[in-house]
Design an enzyme around this catalytic site. Structure first.
Site, PDB file in Angstrom:
ATOM      1  N   GLU A 193      34.594  32.436  44.782  1.00 35.54           N
ATOM      2  CA  GLU A 193      33.960  33.259  43.755  1.00 35.54           C
ATOM      3  C   GLU A 193      32.998  34.267  44.375  1.00 35.54           C
ATOM      4  O   GLU A 193      32.935  35.428  43.969  1.00 35.54           O
ATOM      5  CB  GLU A 193      33.202  32.379  42.748  1.00 35.54           C
ATOM      6  N   CYS A 236      27.909  29.116  42.935  1.00 32.99           N
ATOM      7  CA  CYS A 236      28.755  30.114  42.289  1.00 32.99           C
ATOM      8  C   CYS A 236      28.423  30.239  40.810  1.00 32.99           C
ATOM      9  O   CYS A 236      28.411  31.345  40.258  1.00 32.99           O
ATOM     10  CB  CYS A 236      30.222  29.771  42.516  1.00 32.99           C
TER      11      CYS A 236
END
Length: 145
Positions: free
Chosen positions: A52, A82
């Site tokens: 991510e 993330c």
């Protein structure tokens, strides 16, 4: 199969082929992928380049409104790091390939109003299970165990 999740899976495969952890992600804005990436902690010796984070980095600087209109696709449930970044940038929706191999901070995201959709995609599950079985030490390092 959703084409955007398929793009995230392609990123995960790319990471695996490079000797890394098979987690991929893409960011979609108005029907177009604006960022794609994969876990590169091994390849780049990075402490933070989860899939991510790599996708966000590759999206480059974007106006806040773009993030607020985007969807993040990730092959695995996003970790606390993330998830914090998702919250920081106001991404309103996350589509998760699977959360059986690892349950990230989905409750935190939901509590802050982020819509989470979990697909339990068979390919995502198989790829992570195989990787964890073959490389448990690397997997444990990645999730901070």
């Amino acid at each position: 199969m959703n084409a955007l999740m398929q793009a995230a899976i392609e990123e995960a495969r790319k990471g695996l082929a490079e000797g890394g952890i098979p987690i991929g992600s893409v960011i979609e804005h108005q029907g177009k992928i604006i960022g794609r990436g994969h876990n590169q902690r091994v390849q780049k010796g990075s402490a933070i380049l989860h899939g991510e984070m790599d996708a966000l980095e590759n999206a480059g600087r974007q106006p806040a409104q773009v993030y607020r209109e985007s969807v993040l696709y990730t092959t695995l449930s996003p970790c606390v790091m993330c998830s914090g970044t998702i919250l920081l940038y106001g991404i309103p929706r996350v589509v998760v390939g699977e959360n059986q191999s690892f349950m990230g901070a989905e409750d935190l995201l939901r509590a802050r109003g982020v819509q989470i959709e979990v697909l339990q995609d068979a390919e995502c599950l198989a790829m992570m299970r195989r990787f964890i079985a073959e490389h448990p030490e690397l997997w444990n390092e990645d999730i901070g165990v």
